[in-house]
Design a protein around this motif. Structure first.
Motif, PDB file in Angstrom:
ATOM      1  N   LEU A 192      -0.916   2.560   1.935  1.00 34.21           N
ATOM      2  CA  LEU A 192       0.516   2.450   1.631  1.00 34.21           C
ATOM      3  C   LEU A 192       1.019   3.734   0.971  1.00 34.21           C
ATOM      4  O   LEU A 192       2.069   4.277   1.353  1.00 34.21           O
ATOM      5  CB  LEU A 192       0.752   1.254   0.704  1.00 34.21           C
ATOM      6  N   PHE A 193       0.248   4.225  -0.015  1.00 41.84           N
ATOM      7  CA  PHE A 193       0.633   5.483  -0.664  1.00 41.84           C
ATOM      8  C   PHE A 193       0.564   6.650   0.317  1.00 41.84           C
ATOM      9  O   PHE A 193       1.356   7.592   0.240  1.00 41.84           O
ATOM     10  CB  PHE A 193      -0.267   5.764  -1.870  1.00 41.84           C
ATOM     11  N   SER A 194      -0.396   6.587   1.243  1.00 41.22           N
ATOM     12  CA  SER A 194      -0.498   7.633   2.263  1.00 41.22           C
ATOM     13  C   SER A 194       0.740   7.643   3.158  1.00 41.22           C
ATOM     14  O   SER A 194       1.282   8.713   3.468  1.00 41.22           O
ATOM     15  CB  SER A 194      -1.753   7.412   3.111  1.00 41.22           C
ATOM     16  N   ILE A 195       1.196   6.456   3.551  1.00 43.19           N
ATOM     17  CA  ILE A 195       2.398   6.365   4.402  1.00 43.19           C
ATOM     18  C   ILE A 195       3.615   6.923   3.662  1.00 43.19           C
ATOM     19  O   ILE A 195       4.362   7.753   4.204  1.00 43.19           O
ATOM     20  CB  ILE A 195       2.653   4.892   4.807  1.00 43.19           C
ATOM     21  N   LEU A 196       3.787   6.506   2.403  1.00 43.73           N
ATOM     22  CA  LEU A 196       4.947   6.958   1.635  1.00 43.73           C
ATOM     23  C   LEU A 196       4.902   8.464   1.380  1.00 43.73           C
ATOM     24  O   LEU A 196       5.891   9.179   1.610  1.00 43.73           O
ATOM     25  CB  LEU A 196       5.003   6.209   0.297  1.00 43.73           C
ATOM     26  N   GLY A 197       3.729   8.935   0.904  1.00 41.25           N
ATOM     27  CA  GLY A 197       3.615  10.354   0.558  1.00 41.25           C
ATOM     28  C   GLY A 197       3.724  11.268   1.760  1.00 41.25           C
ATOM     29  O   GLY A 197       4.477  12.254   1.745  1.00 41.25           O
ATOM     30  N   ASN A 198       3.008  10.942   2.836  1.00 47.02           N
ATOM     31  CA  ASN A 198       3.003  11.827   4.001  1.00 47.02           C
ATOM     32  C   ASN A 198       4.299  11.729   4.818  1.00 47.02           C
ATOM     33  O   ASN A 198       4.701  12.701   5.464  1.00 47.02           O
ATOM     34  CB  ASN A 198       1.793  11.522   4.882  1.00 47.02           C
ATOM     35  N   THR A 199       4.934  10.559   4.781  1.00 47.95           N
ATOM     36  CA  THR A 199       6.230  10.440   5.470  1.00 47.95           C
ATOM     37  C   THR A 199       7.259  11.363   4.827  1.00 47.95           C
ATOM     38  O   THR A 199       8.035  12.041   5.525  1.00 47.95           O
ATOM     39  CB  THR A 199       6.736   8.978   5.429  1.00 47.95           C
ATOM     40  N   MET A 200       7.272  11.393   3.514  1.00 48.79           N
ATOM     41  CA  MET A 200       8.180  12.295   2.809  1.00 48.79           C
ATOM     42  C   MET A 200       7.838  13.743   3.109  1.00 48.79           C
ATOM     43  O   MET A 200       8.732  14.587   3.297  1.00 48.79           O
ATOM     44  CB  MET A 200       8.104  12.050   1.303  1.00 48.79           C
ATOM     45  N   SER A 201       6.548  14.030   3.159  1.00 46.65           N
ATOM     46  CA  SER A 201       6.114  15.396   3.467  1.00 46.65           C
ATOM     47  C   SER A 201       6.514  15.802   4.876  1.00 46.65           C
ATOM     48  O   SER A 201       6.931  16.943   5.116  1.00 46.65           O
ATOM     49  CB  SER A 201       4.596  15.493   3.290  1.00 46.65           C
ATOM     50  N   VAL A 202       6.399  14.858   5.817  1.00 43.71           N
ATOM     51  CA  VAL A 202       6.743  15.150   7.211  1.00 43.71           C
ATOM     52  C   VAL A 202       8.257  15.305   7.398  1.00 43.71           C
ATOM     53  O   VAL A 202       8.712  16.041   8.274  1.00 43.71           O
ATOM     54  CB  VAL A 202       6.190  14.031   8.130  1.00 43.71           C
ATOM     55  N   PHE A 203       9.035  14.652   6.572  1.00 35.14           N
ATOM     56  CA  PHE A 203      10.497  14.699   6.707  1.00 35.14           C
ATOM     57  C   PHE A 203      11.073  16.043   6.256  1.00 35.14           C
ATOM     58  O   PHE A 203      12.144  16.466   6.720  1.00 35.14           O
ATOM     59  CB  PHE A 203      11.118  13.563   5.877  1.00 35.14           C
ATOM     60  N   THR A 204      10.401  16.756   5.365  1.00 37.90           N
ATOM     61  CA  THR A 204      10.950  17.995   4.779  1.00 37.90           C
ATOM     62  C   THR A 204      11.153  19.124   5.791  1.00 37.90           C
ATOM     63  O   THR A 204      12.133  19.874   5.658  1.00 37.90           O
ATOM     64  CB  THR A 204      10.051  18.483   3.624  1.00 37.90           C
ATOM     65  N   PRO A 205      10.294  19.327   6.829  1.00 36.23           N
ATOM     66  CA  PRO A 205      10.583  20.417   7.791  1.00 36.23           C
ATOM     67  C   PRO A 205      11.928  20.241   8.517  1.00 36.23           C
ATOM     68  O   PRO A 205      12.584  21.229   8.854  1.00 36.23           O
ATOM     69  CB  PRO A 205       9.411  20.327   8.782  1.00 36.23           C
ATOM     70  N   LEU A 206      12.317  18.976   8.735  1.00 37.33           N
ATOM     71  CA  LEU A 206      13.613  18.733   9.380  1.00 37.33           C
ATOM     72  C   LEU A 206      14.744  19.211   8.478  1.00 37.33           C
ATOM     73  O   LEU A 206      15.715  19.836   8.947  1.00 37.33           O
ATOM     74  CB  LEU A 206      13.768  17.241   9.691  1.00 37.33           C
ATOM     75  N   LEU A 207      14.607  18.953   7.172  1.00 39.33           N
ATOM     76  CA  LEU A 207      15.607  19.435   6.220  1.00 39.33           C
ATOM     77  C   LEU A 207      15.594  20.955   6.141  1.00 39.33           C
ATOM     78  O   LEU A 207      16.657  21.588   6.000  1.00 39.33           O
ATOM     79  CB  LEU A 207      15.338  18.841   4.831  1.00 39.33           C
ATOM     80  N   MET A 208      14.392  21.535   6.246  1.00 46.26           N
ATOM     81  CA  MET A 208      14.279  22.985   6.208  1.00 46.26           C
ATOM     82  C   MET A 208      15.055  23.613   7.363  1.00 46.26           C
ATOM     83  O   MET A 208      15.754  24.618   7.213  1.00 46.26           O
ATOM     84  CB  MET A 208      12.810  23.402   6.283  1.00 46.26           C
TER      85      MET A 208
END
Length: 585
Positions: free
Chosen positions: A33-49
């Motif tokens: 669960l923590f992996s999904i939350l943490g890595n999902t946020m990490s994966v979302f940042t390149p789109l913002l970049m």
């Protein structure tokens, strides 16, 4: 490679590990669960970049307010993502440690259920290596494997989805190239696994040899064998070095080759992105985001291949541990069980045959009947089967043929713990636990008070030297009794049996490490202890068995003479010659 390797069940090593990992499902679920939350946020940042880059429209036309909001959002996402990934590591590490704890517990409990023959085939160092080095390798491999697999699932899935939203065409190009990484990694792992298995086996052998030499260092020095021992250790160490080098060399190929393929994919993305940008179908920010996502997509593959060494080593070590767990246990007793309550000590060997190796017979059709309270002395040349007889009575080894009866009950139907509690055994090799003198004497008698301990010590003439120790009965005995003499250790082992008050006794060269004067005193204590008990005494000093009711003279596993001391001397046979070889008159 281990010569006596046992074939594991049809289940793969991975499935067998999972049976242990699966016991911590809740921890794994929380970690995932923590992996999904943490890595999902990490994966979302390149789109913002990418969106941040697109706010930089040109000189003098930068959307600063939008850029600021995007950068603050990215900072928040990176911070929370790092926290969640740390929590994932904590819980996955707990799952790995709990798994290895259960595995180590089962392996240690298994050792207590294995027959003595297992320890004849495996060196102590090799067994210890399975419980220490191999367990550590499994622990490291599990932690790395769990964290990488959890992160990989989320990152690969998230990156793939975001790449599709930016450009399905370039995504297709990445997907075509990526499978090559899996094929290469699988090919290399298959070859490296063999070398890691050999490395684990050689580590066990080296530990076994090192333990043997360290334990007997005095003898090595006494016989001037230091150079020979060092040379043999160097030879084994060199074999381990070569096996380790090959294992590392194979596994080290994985990361560079997969990175090379990933770089090809990166170039492909760059070229295709540039062409689409020129045609107006992608923005500069989209290209930047896609390049980051292509790296994220390949990153889990590279990370998994980077820890391939630990994972392969873990699987090789797990195979050795499961080989131990698959060993056939000694059978406590056949059904229906017989109770050995109120044991009288009548013993009968009936047509007993036994051999340590099937092609080398030792005892054949052995028959003996011993009445309650008799003292039976067993003598004979080395290798005649003296100690083997008592080992069979204790069921350390199982008979090839025949039966042994105690009070007319077949010992195969008596539970081993009940059988062994009825027999007190003093061996030539004294063994003491790390603890106080009192604890060692009371080792075989649960709940024995200090008064009983002192009484047993006085009976075997050990009380005097115990009181001269720094803390008397509370003196701590160091590992293997290093702070005691051999004779003192033997006295404590004799007291340990005396306090058990068993109906039967086995004395296997029990006074061999004691000086003659003390031996005479202990013989008196033995005679008192043997009153009313069936006793089996193995002795090389024939002076210690003159009072025996029956003396069995063994040769090649058979009784060649039988009788008391006077009768056997009168026959002037084998015993007569054996006796006079020790005494001139």
């Amino acid at each position: 490679m281990e010569s006596n390797r046992i074939k594991l069940t049809k289940q793969s090593t991975g499935k067998r590990i999972w049976t242990y990992v699966g016991k911590n499902k809740m921890l794994l679920l929380i970690a995932f669960l923590f992996s999904i939350l943490g890595n999902t946020m990490s994966v979302f940042t390149p789109l913002l970049m990418g969106k941040a880059i697109d706010t930089l429209v040109g000189e003098g036309s930068v959307e600063f307010k939008t850029l600021r909001n995007i950068l603050l959002m990215m900072l928040l996402l990176y911070t929370v993502s790092s926290l969640f990934q740390w929590l994932m590591s904590v819980f996955s590490n707990k799952a790995a440690n709990y798994t290895v704890r259960e595995l180590r517990k089962d392996a240690f409990l298994k050792l207590n259920k294995l027959p003595v023959s297992y320890f004849d085939r495996h060196s102590h160092g090799d067994v210890i290596s399975r419980l220490t080095n191999d367990m550590d390798a499994v622990s490291d491999g599990l932690f790395q494997g769990i964290t990488q697999i959890m992160s990989s699932i989320v990152i690969i899935g998230g990156s793939f989805i975001f790449m599709l939203t930016i450009s399905p065409l370039i995504t297709l190009g990445v997907i075509i190239v990526t499978p090559l990484c899996f094929f290469l990694a699988s090919f290399i792992a298959k070859h490296s696994k063999v070398m890691f298995r050999m490395q684990s086996s050689l580590t066990g052998e080296l530990n076994g040899y090192a333990e043997e030499m360290i334990e007997n260092q005095k003898l090595v020095m006494a016989f001037g064998q230091e150079e020979k021992v060092a040379a043999h250790f160097k030879e084994q160490n060199q074999k381990l070095y070569h096996a380790g080098q090959k294992a590392q060399w194979y596994s080290s190929l994985t990361n560079p080759t997969t990175r090379f393929i990933n770089n090809i994919a990166y170039v492909l993305v760059t070229v295709m992105g540039a062409l689409l940008c020129l045609s107006g179908r992608l923005s500069i920010g989209n290209i930047a985001s896609f390049l980051t996502y292509s790296n994220l997509f390949a990153k889990p593959i590279n990370e998994i291949t980077a820890v391939t060494t630990q994972i392969q080593s873990a699987f090789a070590s797990a195979e050795r541990i499961f080989a131990l767990l698959e060993e056939e246990e000694e059978i406590s007793a056949l059904e229906p069980y017989e109770e050995l309550s109120n044991c009288q000590g009548n013993v009968e060997f009936k047509e007993v045959s036994f051999s340590y190796k099937s092609q080398v017979p030792l005892i054949e059709n052995f028959n003996l009947k011993v009445n309650r309270g008799s003292m039976v002395a067993i003598v004979g040349p080395t290798g005649s089967g003296k100690t083997t007889l008592v080992n069979l009575l204790m069921r350390f080894y199982e008979l090839d043929k025949g039966h042994i009866f105690i009070d007319e009950k077949d010992i195969h139907y008596i539970k081993k713990d009940e059988l062994r509690q009825s027999i007190g055994m003093v061996l030539q090799e004294s063994w003491l636990i790390r603890g106080t003198v009192a604890e060692n004497i009371a080792y075989g008698k649960e709940g024995a008070d200090r008064e009983k301990v002192i009484e047993a010590a006085k009976a075997v003439k050990a009380h005097g030297f115990i009181m001269r120790l720094p803390n008397g009965y509370d003196t701590i005995i160091e590992e293997d009794g290093r702070n005691l003499s051999q004779g003192q250790k033997q006295l404590l082992t004799i007291a340990r049996v005396l306090i058990m008050d068993p109906p039967m006794l086995i004395l296997d060269e029990a006074t061999s490490s004691i000086d003659t004067r003390t031996e005479i005193k202990i013989q008196e204590a033995f005679l008192k202890m043997m009153e009313g008990r069936t006793s089996f005494v193995i002795a090389h000093r024939l002076s210690t068995i003159r009072e025996a009711d029956i003396i069995l003279v063994l040769e090649k596993g058979n009784i060649v003479e039988q009788g008391n001391h006077k009768e056997l001397l009168a026959k002037k046979g084998f015993y007569y010659r054996l006796y006079h070889s020790q005494f001139t008159s």
